[in-house]
Each structure stands twice: as C-alpha cells, then as structure tokens.
Scaffold this active site. Sequence first.
Site, PDB file in Angstrom:
ATOM      1  N   GLU A 299      24.274  32.165 -15.328  1.00 36.13           N
ATOM      2  CA  GLU A 299      23.008  31.490 -15.620  1.00 36.13           C
ATOM      3  C   GLU A 299      21.806  32.429 -15.685  1.00 36.13           C
ATOM      4  O   GLU A 299      20.744  32.119 -15.141  1.00 36.13           O
ATOM      5  CB  GLU A 299      22.776  30.403 -14.566  1.00 36.13           C
ATOM      6  CG  GLU A 299      22.571  30.915 -13.122  1.00 36.13           C
ATOM      7  CD  GLU A 299      23.841  31.080 -12.305  1.00 36.13           C
ATOM      8  OE1 GLU A 299      24.918  31.295 -12.898  1.00 36.13           O
ATOM      9  OE2 GLU A 299      23.747  31.002 -11.068  1.00 36.13           O
ATOM     10  N   HIS A 323      26.618  23.352 -17.573  1.00 37.92           N
ATOM     11  CA  HIS A 323      26.615  23.940 -16.228  1.00 37.92           C
ATOM     12  C   HIS A 323      25.564  25.046 -16.108  1.00 37.92           C
ATOM     13  O   HIS A 323      24.700  25.002 -15.229  1.00 37.92           O
ATOM     14  CB  HIS A 323      28.013  24.471 -15.900  1.00 37.92           C
ATOM     15  CG  HIS A 323      28.113  25.122 -14.555  1.00 37.92           C
ATOM     16  ND1 HIS A 323      28.535  24.452 -13.427  1.00 37.92           N
ATOM     17  CD2 HIS A 323      27.810  26.376 -14.146  1.00 37.92           C
ATOM     18  CE1 HIS A 323      28.495  25.267 -12.392  1.00 37.92           C
ATOM     19  NE2 HIS A 323      28.063  26.456 -12.797  1.00 37.92           N
ATOM     20  N   GLU A 324      25.641  26.007 -17.005  1.00 41.87           N
ATOM     21  CA  GLU A 324      24.702  27.138 -16.904  1.00 41.87           C
ATOM     22  C   GLU A 324      23.263  26.674 -17.121  1.00 41.87           C
ATOM     23  O   GLU A 324      22.331  27.155 -16.479  1.00 41.87           O
ATOM     24  CB  GLU A 324      25.073  28.250 -17.883  1.00 41.87           C
ATOM     25  CG  GLU A 324      26.506  28.794 -17.754  1.00 41.87           C
ATOM     26  CD  GLU A 324      26.945  29.102 -16.338  1.00 41.87           C
ATOM     27  OE1 GLU A 324      26.092  29.389 -15.478  1.00 41.87           O
ATOM     28  OE2 GLU A 324      28.174  29.035 -16.078  1.00 41.87           O
ATOM     29  N   HIS A 327      21.778  25.192 -14.010  1.00 40.95           N
ATOM     30  CA  HIS A 327      21.311  26.208 -13.060  1.00 40.95           C
ATOM     31  C   HIS A 327      19.827  26.544 -13.261  1.00 40.95           C
ATOM     32  O   HIS A 327      19.204  27.107 -12.358  1.00 40.95           O
ATOM     33  CB  HIS A 327      22.118  27.500 -13.214  1.00 40.95           C
ATOM     34  CG  HIS A 327      23.369  27.570 -12.396  1.00 40.95           C
ATOM     35  ND1 HIS A 327      23.389  27.394 -11.027  1.00 40.95           N
ATOM     36  CD2 HIS A 327      24.655  27.839 -12.752  1.00 40.95           C
ATOM     37  CE1 HIS A 327      24.635  27.553 -10.582  1.00 40.95           C
ATOM     38  NE2 HIS A 327      25.426  27.818 -11.611  1.00 40.95           N
ATOM     39  N   GLU A 346      25.890  26.039  -6.578  1.00 48.00           N
ATOM     40  CA  GLU A 346      26.997  25.612  -7.439  1.00 48.00           C
ATOM     41  C   GLU A 346      27.333  24.129  -7.311  1.00 48.00           C
ATOM     42  O   GLU A 346      27.661  23.481  -8.309  1.00 48.00           O
ATOM     43  CB  GLU A 346      28.232  26.483  -7.189  1.00 48.00           C
ATOM     44  CG  GLU A 346      28.014  27.977  -7.483  1.00 48.00           C
ATOM     45  CD  GLU A 346      27.624  28.273  -8.932  1.00 48.00           C
ATOM     46  OE1 GLU A 346      27.818  27.407  -9.804  1.00 48.00           O
ATOM     47  OE2 GLU A 346      27.107  29.390  -9.190  1.00 48.00           O
ATOM     48  N   ASP A 403      32.158  37.759  -2.574  1.00 48.68           N
ATOM     49  CA  ASP A 403      33.147  37.501  -3.609  1.00 48.68           C
ATOM     50  C   ASP A 403      34.515  37.137  -3.024  1.00 48.68           C
ATOM     51  O   ASP A 403      35.297  36.438  -3.653  1.00 48.68           O
ATOM     52  CB  ASP A 403      33.271  38.759  -4.476  1.00 48.68           C
ATOM     53  CG  ASP A 403      33.644  38.410  -5.901  1.00 48.68           C
ATOM     54  OD1 ASP A 403      33.139  37.394  -6.394  1.00 48.68           O
ATOM     55  OD2 ASP A 403      34.444  39.147  -6.496  1.00 48.68           O
ATOM     56  N   TYR A 411      31.728  24.627  -5.425  1.00 52.96           N
ATOM     57  CA  TYR A 411      31.517  23.884  -6.657  1.00 52.96           C
ATOM     58  C   TYR A 411      31.864  22.405  -6.481  1.00 52.96           C
ATOM     59  O   TYR A 411      31.009  21.521  -6.617  1.00 52.96           O
ATOM     60  CB  TYR A 411      32.409  24.451  -7.773  1.00 52.96           C
ATOM     61  CG  TYR A 411      31.997  25.817  -8.273  1.00 52.96           C
ATOM     62  CD1 TYR A 411      31.326  25.944  -9.479  1.00 52.96           C
ATOM     63  CD2 TYR A 411      32.275  26.971  -7.566  1.00 52.96           C
ATOM     64  CE1 TYR A 411      30.950  27.188  -9.970  1.00 52.96           C
ATOM     65  CE2 TYR A 411      31.895  28.217  -8.039  1.00 52.96           C
ATOM     66  CZ  TYR A 411      31.233  28.317  -9.244  1.00 52.96           C
ATOM     67  OH  TYR A 411      30.864  29.546  -9.716  1.00 52.96           O
TER      68      TYR A 411
HETATM   69  N1  BES Z   1      26.864  31.567 -11.188  1.00 55.87           N
HETATM   70  C1  BES Z   1      28.199  31.283 -11.542  1.00 55.87           C
HETATM   71  C2  BES Z   1      29.076  32.507 -11.600  1.00 55.87           C
HETATM   72  C3  BES Z   1      29.159  33.259 -10.286  1.00 55.87           C
HETATM   73  C4  BES Z   1      29.233  32.595  -9.079  1.00 55.87           C
HETATM   74  C5  BES Z   1      29.178  34.634 -10.303  1.00 55.87           C
HETATM   75  C6  BES Z   1      29.295  33.328  -7.894  1.00 55.87           C
HETATM   76  C7  BES Z   1      29.256  35.355  -9.132  1.00 55.87           C
HETATM   77  C8  BES Z   1      29.305  34.706  -7.929  1.00 55.87           C
HETATM   78  C9  BES Z   1      28.283  30.522 -12.868  1.00 55.87           C
HETATM   79  O1  BES Z   1      27.260  29.593 -13.022  1.00 55.87           O
HETATM   80  C10 BES Z   1      29.542  29.725 -12.838  1.00 55.87           C
HETATM   81  O2  BES Z   1      29.660  28.908 -11.964  1.00 55.87           O
HETATM   82  N2  BES Z   1      30.449  29.942 -13.761  1.00 55.87           N
HETATM   83  C11 BES Z   1      31.639  29.155 -13.862  1.00 55.87           C
HETATM   84  C12 BES Z   1      31.403  28.093 -14.880  1.00 55.87           C
HETATM   85  C13 BES Z   1      32.050  26.784 -14.662  1.00 55.87           C
HETATM   86  C14 BES Z   1      31.971  26.206 -13.291  1.00 55.87           C
HETATM   87  C15 BES Z   1      31.569  25.779 -15.689  1.00 55.87           C
HETATM   88  C16 BES Z   1      32.759  30.076 -14.313  1.00 55.87           C
HETATM   89  O3  BES Z   1      32.481  31.220 -14.634  1.00 55.87           O
HETATM   90  O4  BES Z   1      33.904  29.675 -14.321  1.00 55.87           O
HETATM   91 ZN    ZN Z   2      27.525  28.001 -11.623  1.00 58.93          ZN
END
Ligand code: BES
Ligand code: ZN
Length: 633
Positions: A299, A323-324, A327, A346, A403, A411
Amino acid sequence: MTVSSRAQVRVTATVAFLLASASCVTRDVDPDRSEGEMPEDIHSFARPGDARVTHLSLDLVADFDARVLHGTATLDVWTANLVDEIVLDSNGLDVQRITTADGRPVEYDVCERDEVLGSPIVVHLSDGLDRFIVHYRTRPKANAVQWLRPEQTAGDRPFLFTQGQAILTRTWIPLQDTPSVRHTYDARITVPAGLVPVMSAERLTPDGEPAELGRAYRFRMPVAIPSYLIALAIGDLAIRELGPRCGVVAEPTVIDAAAHEFADTEKMIAAAERLYGPYRWGRYDILVLPASFPFGGMENPCLTFATPTIIAGDRSLVALVAHELAHSWSGNLVTNAVWADLWLNEGFTVYFENRIMEELYGEPYARMLRVLGWQDLHEDFDTLGLDGKDTRLNVDLAGRNPDDAFSNVPYEKGALFLRTIESIVGRERFDAFVSDYFDRFAFQPMTSARFLQHLRTRLFDGRPNEWEQLRAEEWVYEPGLPANAVMPTSDAFARVDTTRQAMLATGEIDESMAAAWSTHEWVHFLRGIPPELPTTTLIRLDETFHLSASRNSEIQFEWLRIAIRNRYEPAFPGLEEFLTRQGRRKFLKPLYSDLVKTEWGRTLARRIYDRARPLYHAVSSNTIDDVLAKAGA
Ligand code: BES
Ligand code: ZN
C-alpha cells in the site's frame, strides 16, 4: 547484540544531559520517562521521545552496473529539551560521512550490528543542529531492494524496486525506521537514460530533467508518513490514466492488460469514500511490478505496488486492489505503532476491502471472499495450533523479526473480530464508529490497548452487556478463535460443494458442471478435494478443465497443491515453471512446504530452488531458505 539487549543503546534525555559523550556506551534507561502512551518499538533503535526526524530529503543515483544507490539523505530533526543526539536505524549501509548543510563534518557513531535490527547510528547534534546530511551508499544485497536483469522483467530493460515493510527501509535509507514516527519527504532520483523512476509520492517532473549521471526526477510527499511506506521503483515504465485521479503504471508490454484489469479502480475509490470518508492522498495509481515482487500488493501511498499475478484477464483478482486502496485509511492514516499490532493495519483493511467488494460486486460475491479468508485462517490454525502464540492478534515479537510471525491471523482473525463487533452493534453504528476512528486518529500511531479503550468508551458506553458479549480482550490477547466468531457462508460455494460431492461419488466429470464458475468457485472446489485422489480422476479433471495449463495464478496454485499431494507428475513441468516465473511468497511458501514433506519432493524442491532462488526478492528467499533448512532439504 541481540534484539532484547536493544535497550542498551537507549540514552534518555536526562542521562544524555548528565553524560558528556553519548556514543555506543551501555546506559541505564530512565524509568520515569514516558513516551506518552506509546509503547517502545522493539524493532527500532530510534528514541522518538528524545529526537525525531521531521523531514527527509533524498538525492540518490541508481547505478545499475554496481547495483548501488548512492547519494545523500538530508534529515530535519526535532529534539526534546537538552537532548543533543539522534539515533537512526541502518542495516548494511555504507555511511561515508555526515555533514551540516554547509559541509562541516558532524560527529557520529555507527554502533555494533544486530542480526535483525541492523546498526544504530548515533548522530551528535551540537549547537542545536537541526539538519544534517548523511552521505552514503547501499550495498548490492540491501534486503529492501531488488535489482532485476532485463530477462527478469516483462520487457528488455533492467528494473529496480524496494519493499519497506516491515523493517527493510533502513537497508536503503538511514532514518528512524519505526511506524510510530511519521515525516514528509522529497526526493531527487537520477537514473540511466531510458528508465523512469516512480515513488510513493507526487511526481513533480514527469519527464525528468537532464542530470550529470543520466536523468533526474523529483518527487514530493507532503503528508507525513511512516518510513515503511517510502518506496521506489525504476524501470521502463509507461503510465495510463484510468480516471481523473487514478491510473496504472507498468512496463509497456503489460500496460494494456493492466489498464483493462483495473478499470474499476475509480469506482472502488468512490465506494471507499462513501463508506469511510475522503481519500486524502491526491492520486491513486497502481504500479504493476515484475513477477518477482514478493507480495500480492503493498500500500505505498499514491502508488500501490502490485504483483502481475493478479492480472487474470477477467478482473477476478481485483480484491487485492480494494485491499491496498483500503490501506489508504487503515494503515496509512491510522498506523500500527508497533509491528506486534499489525492486525490494526491488516485486519481493518481486510474488513474494509470486503465492504468495497460488496459495494461493487454485491453481497454473494463478497461472501465467497469471506469464506476463502476463513479457510486461509483455518489452514494457519492447523499449522500454528489453535493455542499457538502466533494465533493472538497482538503477537509477541520479542527477539524476533516481525516477518517471522507473518500469517493470515492479523488479516483474517482481525477482520473476523471487526465483523463480530458489527454483528453486535449493527452495521450503521459500526460504520459511524469506523469513519470517526479514521478521522480522529488520522496520522497517528495506534496500539491494541488504545484501540480497545477507544472502542469501549466510544461504541459500548452504557452497554455493559454488549461489551461482555464481544469478549474483546479475548479476541486481542488470547490465542485461537473466541466462541462468538461467526463463520461466513456462501450459497454459491454450497452449490460447488454439491457438485464436488457428486463428482467424488460417481467419478463423473464433464465440462458443464463448472459452466459459469468464477475464479473463487474454482478455488473453493479445488480446496475441498480430499487429500488423495485416484490418478485417473486427476487426469480426467486436468483433461476436461486444462488445470495444468491454467493462467489464473490462484487456480494454478490450488491445482499444484493437489498435484504435489498426489505426486501427479504431468503437472510438474507447470510447477517448476510457476516457481521460477513468479516470486510471490504467498504462493511459494505453501508449495515448497508441501514438497519438502516427502523424500522425492525434497529433491525436487532443492533442484528447483537452486535455479529459482536468484530470481526471488530477499523477503521470499529468506522465507524459503527457512522452509528448506527446517526440512533438511
Ligand atoms: N501491507 C501488506 C504487505 C505486508 C504486510 C508486507 C506485512 C510486509 C509485512 C499488503 O497490504 C498485503 O496485505 N498484501 C497482501 C494482499 C492481500 C491480503 C489482498 C498480499 O501480499 O498477499
Ligand atoms: Zn494489507
């Protein structure tokens, strides 16, 4: 130094005053000093209560031959009374010198490196110095940055992109890398002729201007943002407008498909605004990255970064855009103060995303997505255990890289919590609460404790029974799923279940059974296939529906999992292709994990990974390194 001994480099205002020199010496922490109600971010060396960055100005040159970004980061800082130093985060940066704006040297110490957090840089601010320039270079292996050769892109030019969340921005910029600090930024990025840089910011010079080492482009982010949202991509990029304030950015070979896929973006922004208030970031563009991008999306403000694996041709995977986009409120306006509370970003976003999808495509459609999310969550419960500590919303990250706790829990359990609140207070009251929440806490850090306190007083005041019924503390601080969680259902999926049962009972498979299925119905169908299936059935499914040849990443992924479980070898060339063509961790991790469960699979996984690893971004290769190492592959 370990993560837990991070406090050793803390130097409080009082102590700094008492001790003349403040380098990397161990100090006691002043127990009385408080940073408001904000908890300490254990993943940053910064001490925002003492000194804070208020603005960042980058001037960087991208050297594709050396795979290095080099130049300067000019930091404006605020300091509390009597504080004469600021602690920055860095990880693997080569700092050449730090100077004042007029070129005089500024003293600093780069302290011992922590494996997870990197090296704190203590900058000494004599005589009220409130601006200094860090002259530095990144290293080719900087974890945020992936440098791609032309063959790793959709075209014939090299590419670079960064991924900051959670604690990677410090591997390409020296700054206070904590979501509890926000600041504005501007940047001047010099790139080789023929390449175009884009950032999570306003583009000030769309055509660039001549510069000594190529062409320079300038950017400006006038809204204060946390460091993990600073992002850069450089490539052969074209821009196509989708509406008055949104567009797609992609390599020329991808731009048509991207523009077609994301045609509903303006409608999504309008729906989001109707739900929870104005979009506050000016433009909303979507950058389609090369396939090694490790996430589905990220995002980055003004410019969502997205994987090309959501371009299915039929717009069936655009929930990711919702989703993005969501955010832009949950996360980018109200931001988790620490990574242990990622669910505040999330969980809210998954909830909001689904509301946008419901607005655009209707309630039955949104229900299918909710059921798939429930399934994702339960798959993680299976591996983490229902009493596993990482099934808490507020996770314990002490001594860990954020991580390492990444899962569907923040989520999907987060979204379920919000749906439970909605079911108790009703949608109208809940929506009013959420709008007010985004507005009231805009540009502020949020914690679980602060949220619960606000929720109780704002939404449940004078309603003790409803509050009891919610079990809010259990939702946030206990593992597993509280008994009041409501399992989502979908009539469309019930019909798919009937079809699947009939197929399994009779062995009959024909094209008509899946005549009007969407991607989601296919995914649900494949997920419900029992662990073992006779090879004849697999062959018939494959022949009838061309599953091994599917170009829909979600369907392909589910099919490949079935193929691995059953050692269905006709799908293996496709598996190898899938694992080397794209680097999205959500797809890679389960497939490699499935493979390493058997002896033959370990051999295959090792062989494929040896070839694929150099193609992946560090976010993905670090995870897969772990999967293979734990399995002894
Ligand atoms: N912000 C996240 C990606 C992220 C989270 C990167 C935690 C590093 C640490 C992004 O918004 C996300 O949630 N991406 C998901 C999308 C999905 C839930 C629609 C993905 O990449 O799978
Ligand atoms: Zn996200």
